[in-house]
Design a protein around this motif. Structure first.
Motif, PDB file in Angstrom:
ATOM      1  N   HIS A 124       0.809  -1.219   0.000  1.00 34.93           N
ATOM      2  CA  HIS A 124       0.000   0.000   0.000  1.00 34.93           C
ATOM      3  C   HIS A 124       0.843   1.270   0.000  1.00 34.93           C
ATOM      4  O   HIS A 124       0.292   2.371   0.025  1.00 34.93           O
ATOM      5  CB  HIS A 124      -0.916   0.007   1.232  1.00 34.93           C
ATOM      6  CG  HIS A 124      -2.080  -0.923   1.121  1.00 34.93           C
ATOM      7  ND1 HIS A 124      -3.327  -0.517   0.694  1.00 34.93           N
ATOM      8  CD2 HIS A 124      -2.176  -2.256   1.355  1.00 34.93           C
ATOM      9  CE1 HIS A 124      -4.147  -1.554   0.684  1.00 34.93           C
ATOM     10  NE2 HIS A 124      -3.460  -2.607   1.082  1.00 34.93           N
TER      11      HIS A 124
ATOM     12  N   VAL B 273      -6.659   6.303   1.069  1.00 31.73           N
ATOM     13  CA  VAL B 273      -6.525   6.719   2.465  1.00 31.73           C
ATOM     14  C   VAL B 273      -7.576   7.753   2.846  1.00 31.73           C
ATOM     15  O   VAL B 273      -7.539   8.282   3.961  1.00 31.73           O
ATOM     16  CB  VAL B 273      -5.113   7.270   2.761  1.00 31.73           C
ATOM     17  CG1 VAL B 273      -4.082   6.164   2.670  1.00 31.73           C
ATOM     18  CG2 VAL B 273      -4.760   8.424   1.843  1.00 31.73           C
TER      19      VAL B 273
ATOM     20  N   LEU C 110     -11.086   3.928   4.282  1.00 33.18           N
ATOM     21  CA  LEU C 110     -10.085   3.192   5.037  1.00 33.18           C
ATOM     22  C   LEU C 110     -10.574   1.806   5.449  1.00 33.18           C
ATOM     23  O   LEU C 110     -11.696   1.650   5.941  1.00 33.18           O
ATOM     24  CB  LEU C 110      -9.685   3.976   6.286  1.00 33.18           C
ATOM     25  CG  LEU C 110      -8.756   5.179   6.089  1.00 33.18           C
ATOM     26  CD1 LEU C 110      -8.579   5.917   7.403  1.00 33.18           C
ATOM     27  CD2 LEU C 110      -7.414   4.744   5.524  1.00 33.18           C
TER      28      LEU C 110
ATOM     29  N   ILE D 176      -0.416   5.313   2.360  1.00 34.52           N
ATOM     30  CA  ILE D 176      -0.658   4.945   3.745  1.00 34.52           C
ATOM     31  C   ILE D 176      -0.805   6.220   4.568  1.00 34.52           C
ATOM     32  O   ILE D 176      -0.479   7.307   4.103  1.00 34.52           O
ATOM     33  CB  ILE D 176       0.470   4.050   4.301  1.00 34.52           C
ATOM     34  CG1 ILE D 176       1.839   4.687   4.062  1.00 34.52           C
ATOM     35  CG2 ILE D 176       0.419   2.671   3.654  1.00 34.52           C
ATOM     36  CD1 ILE D 176       3.014   3.855   4.553  1.00 34.52           C
ATOM     37  N   ILE D 177      -1.316   6.091   5.779  1.00 32.19           N
ATOM     38  CA  ILE D 177      -1.611   7.265   6.603  1.00 32.19           C
ATOM     39  C   ILE D 177      -0.358   8.106   6.822  1.00 32.19           C
ATOM     40  O   ILE D 177      -0.381   9.328   6.667  1.00 32.19           O
ATOM     41  CB  ILE D 177      -2.206   6.839   7.958  1.00 32.19           C
ATOM     42  CG1 ILE D 177      -3.548   6.120   7.740  1.00 32.19           C
ATOM     43  CG2 ILE D 177      -2.402   8.064   8.858  1.00 32.19           C
ATOM     44  CD1 ILE D 177      -4.589   6.955   7.041  1.00 32.19           C
TER      45      ILE D 177
ATOM     46  N   SER E  16      -7.367   3.591  11.926  1.00 31.75           N
ATOM     47  CA  SER E  16      -8.342   3.849  10.863  1.00 31.75           C
ATOM     48  C   SER E  16      -9.727   4.097  11.440  1.00 31.75           C
ATOM     49  O   SER E  16     -10.503   4.901  10.910  1.00 31.75           O
ATOM     50  CB  SER E  16      -8.376   2.672   9.876  1.00 31.75           C
ATOM     51  OG  SER E  16      -8.733   1.471  10.520  1.00 31.75           O
TER      52      SER E  16
END
Length: 298
Positions: A113, A194, A199, A230-231, A281
Motif C-alpha cells: 500500500h 486513504v 479506510l 498509507i496514513i 483507521s
C-alpha cells in the motif's frame, strides 16, 4: 527444474499490460506513473519473488506435513477445483482483513500500500516478509480437510494473477452484474485509498461478495478524488525502508512500551497506542463522520 506456476506464465502478459497502460497514461493521466515509484514497485516485486522462492520449500513441507492428517481424500475432480478456489478466496479475504487489522501482519502487508500512485506496477509491489509473518497459515489449512497442497498452491496463484488487472485507473466501471459479484478496479481503488470514508474497506481477492457479507464493502463514490498510499507516507524510495519500515517501527514501540502494553503493539490494529497518542483507521473515520454530521454512510 522447478515447475512453472500460473504466475510464471502470466509475467509476460503483466509486462505487456504495464507497457500498454504507460502509453495510455502518457496521453490520458500522466500523473499515474512516476519513474522512481514504478522502479520501486518492480524492485519490490523482484525481491518478493526471490523471497517466495526461498520460502517455497518450507511452506510446501509444512503443507504436506499437515496433509498427512487430512479428514478425507478429496481428489482432483472438477468440482474439487471450484470448491478449492472459492475456499481459498474466502481464506484470502480473512488473511487480507487480518493484514489490515493486526499490526504484526500489517508490517508485512503495508509495503503493498506504500505507493502514492495506483497503476498496474503497483500490483507487483509485494511483501518480502510474508513467510516470517506466517501469513501462509491462512491459506494452507484446507489440506486438513483433504485438498491437495498442489491444488491449493495452484488456485492461490490463479487468485494472485486475477488481482493484477484490478490495480488500474484506466478502467472505471465494469457491468453492474460483474461489479456485484467480482472484485474490480473500482472496488480495489477504494481499498488502496486513504480517504477516511475508504479506510480498511474492500478486502476481497476475487469475489467482492465476501465484503458484502461481512460488512466491509464500500463503493467508489463518483466525484471524490482518491488519495493513495498509507496514513504516514513513506517519503522515500529506499527499498529497504519500504520493505522493513513497519517492522522496525513496531519493534521500537514494543521496546519502549510498558510491559502491560507490549503485546498490544503486536496484535492490536495499526496505529494503536497504549496512551491513545496516535490514530487508527477507526478513529480517523469516526472523526471524519462527526465532521460530516448525522446520516453519513461510511
Amino acid at each position: 527444474m522447478p515447475q512453472l506456476t500460473p504466475v510464471d506464465y502470466a509475467v509476460p502478459f503483466f509486462i505487456l499490460l504495464i507497457l500498454i497502460e504507460v502509453a495510455w497514461a502518457r496521453r490520458r493521466a500522466p500523473a499515474s506513473y512516476e519513474a522512481r515509484d514504478t522502479l520501486s514497485s518492480l524492485a519490490m516485486g523482484l525481491g518478493s519473488t526471490v523471497a517466495g522462492a526461498l520460502a517455497a520449500g518450507l511452506i510446501t513441507a509444512a503443507a504436506f506435513t499437515l496433509y498427512q492428517f487430512r479428514l478425507v481424500d478429496i481428489g482432483w475432480a472438477w468440482w474439487a477445483w471450484i470448491a478449492c478456489f472459492v475456499l481459498d478466496d474466502f481464506n484470502y479475504y480473512w488473511a487480507h482483513r487480518t493484514g489490515h487489522r493486526v499490526r504484526w501482519f500489517w508490517a508485512s502487508h503495508v509495503n503493498h500500500h506504500s505507493s502514492q500512485h495506483y497503476n498496474l506496477s503497483t500490483a507487483l509491489r509485494q511483501t518480502w516478509t510474508g513467510f516470517p509473518a506466517l501469513s501462509f497459515l491462512f491459506r494452507i489449512w484446507p489440506v486438513l480437510i483433504g485438498f491437495h497442497p498442489g491444488m491449493i498452491a495452484t488456485v492461490g496463484a490463479v487468485n494472485l494473477v486475477y488481482q493484477f488487472w484490478i490495480h488500474t485507473e484506466a478502467v472505471r466501471r465494469m457491468p453492474r452484474w460483474f461489479e456485484a459479484v467480482m472484485n474490480t478496479p473500482s472496488h480495489h481503488r477504494v481499498h488502496h485509498a486513504v480517504n477516511p470514508v475508504y479506510l480498511d474497506r474492500n478486502y476481497a481477492g476475487v469475489f467482492i461478495v465476501w465484503d458484502r457479507l461481512f460488512g466491509s464493502f464500500q463503493p467508489e463514490i463518483d466525484g471524490v478524488r482518491i488519495h493513495y498510499g498509507i496514513i504516514r507516507q513513506l517519503g522515500s524510495f529506499n527499498l529497504f525502508h519500504t520493505a522493513f519500515h513497519e517492522w522496525i517501527a513496531m519493534a521500537s514501540d514494543v521496546r519502549r512500551a510498558p510491559w502491560r502494553a507490549k503485546l498490544g503493539y503486536l496484535v492490536r490494529e495499526p496505529g494503536w497506542t497504549h496512551d491513545n497518542s496516535r490514530d487508527t483507521s477507526d478513529t480517523i473515520r469516526a472523526r471524519w463522520q462527526a465532521m460530516q454530521g448525522p446520516g453519513v454512510d461510511s
